[in-house]
Design an enzyme around this catalytic site. Structure first.
Site, PDB file in Angstrom:
ATOM      1  N   HIS A 224      -6.328 -13.669  27.257  1.00 19.55           N
ATOM      2  CA  HIS A 224      -5.036 -13.399  26.622  1.00 19.55           C
ATOM      3  C   HIS A 224      -4.346 -12.239  27.326  1.00 19.55           C
ATOM      4  O   HIS A 224      -4.938 -11.583  28.181  1.00 19.55           O
ATOM      5  CB  HIS A 224      -5.176 -13.157  25.124  1.00 19.55           C
ATOM      6  CG  HIS A 224      -6.021 -11.982  24.731  1.00 19.55           C
ATOM      7  ND1 HIS A 224      -7.383 -11.915  24.999  1.00 19.55           N
ATOM      8  CD2 HIS A 224      -5.713 -10.835  24.071  1.00 19.55           C
ATOM      9  CE1 HIS A 224      -7.864 -10.779  24.512  1.00 19.55           C
ATOM     10  NE2 HIS A 224      -6.869 -10.103  23.955  1.00 19.55           N
TER      11      HIS A 224
ATOM     12  N   HIS B 190      -3.153  -9.248  26.460  1.00 17.56           N
ATOM     13  CA  HIS B 190      -3.260  -7.826  26.128  1.00 17.56           C
ATOM     14  C   HIS B 190      -3.731  -7.023  27.339  1.00 17.56           C
ATOM     15  O   HIS B 190      -4.568  -7.476  28.119  1.00 17.56           O
ATOM     16  CB  HIS B 190      -4.210  -7.614  24.939  1.00 17.56           C
ATOM     17  CG  HIS B 190      -3.622  -8.023  23.631  1.00 17.56           C
ATOM     18  ND1 HIS B 190      -4.373  -8.184  22.485  1.00 17.56           N
ATOM     19  CD2 HIS B 190      -2.335  -8.311  23.272  1.00 17.56           C
ATOM     20  CE1 HIS B 190      -3.576  -8.554  21.489  1.00 17.56           C
ATOM     21  NE2 HIS B 190      -2.349  -8.643  21.938  1.00 17.56           N
TER      22      HIS B 190
ATOM     23  N   ASP C 290      -5.701  -4.633  27.958  1.00 17.26           N
ATOM     24  CA  ASP C 290      -7.113  -4.326  28.219  1.00 17.26           C
ATOM     25  C   ASP C 290      -7.904  -5.552  28.652  1.00 17.26           C
ATOM     26  O   ASP C 290      -9.116  -5.461  28.892  1.00 17.26           O
ATOM     27  CB  ASP C 290      -7.764  -3.668  26.996  1.00 17.26           C
ATOM     28  CG  ASP C 290      -7.671  -4.516  25.738  1.00 17.26           C
ATOM     29  OD1 ASP C 290      -6.684  -5.252  25.578  1.00 17.26           O
ATOM     30  OD2 ASP C 290      -8.591  -4.433  24.892  1.00 17.26           O
ATOM     31  N   HIS C 291      -7.216  -6.688  28.808  1.00 15.44           N
ATOM     32  CA  HIS C 291      -7.858  -7.898  29.317  1.00 15.44           C
ATOM     33  C   HIS C 291      -7.183  -8.416  30.591  1.00 15.44           C
ATOM     34  O   HIS C 291      -7.801  -9.157  31.341  1.00 15.44           O
ATOM     35  CB  HIS C 291      -7.836  -9.000  28.255  1.00 15.44           C
ATOM     36  CG  HIS C 291      -8.655  -8.679  27.052  1.00 15.44           C
ATOM     37  ND1 HIS C 291      -9.929  -9.165  26.855  1.00 15.44           N
ATOM     38  CD2 HIS C 291      -8.396  -7.889  25.985  1.00 15.44           C
ATOM     39  CE1 HIS C 291     -10.417  -8.693  25.715  1.00 15.44           C
ATOM     40  NE2 HIS C 291      -9.490  -7.910  25.174  1.00 15.44           N
TER      41      HIS C 291
ATOM     42  N   HIS D  23      -5.336 -14.510  17.400  1.00 15.67           N
ATOM     43  CA  HIS D  23      -5.299 -13.112  17.833  1.00 15.67           C
ATOM     44  C   HIS D  23      -4.019 -12.891  18.641  1.00 15.67           C
ATOM     45  O   HIS D  23      -3.285 -11.925  18.418  1.00 15.67           O
ATOM     46  CB  HIS D  23      -6.529 -12.797  18.670  1.00 15.67           C
ATOM     47  CG  HIS D  23      -6.602 -11.376  19.133  1.00 15.67           C
ATOM     48  ND1 HIS D  23      -6.849 -10.327  18.270  1.00 15.67           N
ATOM     49  CD2 HIS D  23      -6.455 -10.825  20.357  1.00 15.67           C
ATOM     50  CE1 HIS D  23      -6.845  -9.195  18.952  1.00 15.67           C
ATOM     51  NE2 HIS D  23      -6.604  -9.468  20.224  1.00 15.67           N
TER      52      HIS D  23
ATOM     53  N   ASP E  62     -11.040 -12.237  22.465  1.00 24.01           N
ATOM     54  CA  ASP E  62     -10.917 -11.555  21.179  1.00 24.01           C
ATOM     55  C   ASP E  62     -10.787 -12.551  20.025  1.00 24.01           C
ATOM     56  O   ASP E  62     -10.170 -12.252  18.997  1.00 24.01           O
ATOM     57  CB  ASP E  62      -9.718 -10.604  21.190  1.00 24.01           C
ATOM     58  CG  ASP E  62      -9.986  -9.351  22.019  1.00 24.01           C
ATOM     59  OD1 ASP E  62     -11.071  -9.259  22.638  1.00 24.01           O
ATOM     60  OD2 ASP E  62      -9.105  -8.472  22.064  1.00 24.01           O
TER      61      ASP E  62
ATOM     62  N   HIS F  94     -15.289  -7.483  23.617  1.00 20.51           N
ATOM     63  CA  HIS F  94     -15.492  -6.076  23.258  1.00 20.51           C
ATOM     64  C   HIS F  94     -16.894  -5.836  22.728  1.00 20.51           C
ATOM     65  O   HIS F  94     -17.528  -6.744  22.181  1.00 20.51           O
ATOM     66  CB  HIS F  94     -14.498  -5.637  22.170  1.00 20.51           C
ATOM     67  CG  HIS F  94     -13.089  -5.551  22.618  1.00 20.51           C
ATOM     68  ND1 HIS F  94     -12.534  -4.399  23.135  1.00 20.51           N
ATOM     69  CD2 HIS F  94     -12.099  -6.479  22.615  1.00 20.51           C
ATOM     70  CE1 HIS F  94     -11.253  -4.623  23.430  1.00 20.51           C
ATOM     71  NE2 HIS F  94     -10.968  -5.877  23.127  1.00 20.51           N
TER      72      HIS F  94
END
Length: 282
Positions: free
Chosen positions: A54, A56, A58-59, A110, A134, A173
């Protein structure tokens, strides 16, 4: 098929999936490209593609930097918001990298464009793997930022939950300890939760990852996969599985893991001011 687990940022995971015959590899969720390239060099493999679950940061934040350094890289994902995207994939679409097969599993909730990746090798004794981003965590599931409980229920039961039970779960995570503390609140008599939590705490103390789990394990301790269990329904006060899932997510969003309390002697020492000389600023 060899999976390298790479811990980055505060609690994120990147993955490097290596096809051991050809020494070709694909990366999942590139957040820190320099760290990924260190592992690529150490393993002596050729990076062929990036799979992004996805958009975001941090990915996906490393996609553009990595593609600038290696313009031949292909970037796969289901959301136009993913940086450097070259191939927009759809549900059930299959990709192939050497002997590694990839099935794209669309799991919106998400984020509206979340994609999980199910991987396996033909005629291999290795268990298949799902990279769940996530959507599914060890002992938990992702927040419903851009979706509904109905979507997450379908994701967990009809899509991910329908994969072979031996499937290894590689999530996005390291949330395992806090997830299992919540699971224990939901099912305080669940011995499997207690054992898994004790194990996860030991791993955490040693700064070791708790991934992967297996789907079979998740059905025994992950409350979001146990919405038909009597104890979970009793905790939420609901019986309809979607309502149970929605209530669980609300409870989890408001959950704070119990703080470690000082023993009574230490509390008295604070009250009497015995620690004051040690706490004064120099």
């Amino acid at each position: 098929m060899k999976v390298k687990v790479i811990s980055v940022l505060e609690d994120n995971y990147m993955y490097l999936v290596i096809e051991e015959n050809t020494k070709e590899a694909v990366a999942v969720d590139v957040a820190v490209p320099k760290r990924l390239l260190e592992i690529v060099r150490k393993e002596g493999v050729t990076l062929k593609a990036i799979l992004t679950t996805h958009h975001h940061w941090d990915h996906a934040r490393g996609n553009e930097e990595l593609v600038k350094m290696h313009p031949e890289l292909q970037v796969y994902g289901a959301d136009e918001r993913i940086g450097a995207l070259t191939h927009k994939v759809t549900h059930s679409e299959e990709l192939k990298f050497g002997d590694i097969n990839v099935r794209c599993l669309f799991t919106p909730c998400h984020t509206s464009g979340h994609m999980c990746y199910f991987m396996w090798e033909e005629n291999s004794p290795d268990a298949p793997a799902v990279f769940s981003g996530d959507t599914l965590f060890i002992g938990g599931c992702g927040k419903f930022f851009e979706g509904t409980a109905e979507q997450m229920y379908r994701n967990l039961t009809e899509i991910l939950g329908a994969l072979p039970e031996e499937t290894k779960v590689f999530c996005g995570h390291e949330y395992t300890v806090r997830n299992l503390k919540f699971a224990l609140k939901v099912e305080p008599e669940n011995e499997t939760v207690k054992k898994k939590l004790a194990w996860a705490k030991l791993r955490d103390d040693e700064d070791l990852p708790t991934v992967p789990s297996t789907l079979q394990e998740e059905f025994h301790y992950n409350p979001f996969l146990r919405v038909s269990e009597e104890a979970v329904q009793k905790f939420t006060g609901k019986t309809d599985p979607v309502d149970v899932l929605r209530a669980l997510r609300t409870e989890k969003d408001n959950f704070r893991k119990p703080k470690e309390r000082l023993n009574p002697q230490a509390m008295l020492a604070f009250e009497w001011g015995l620690f004051s000389p040690f706490m004064e600023k120099k």
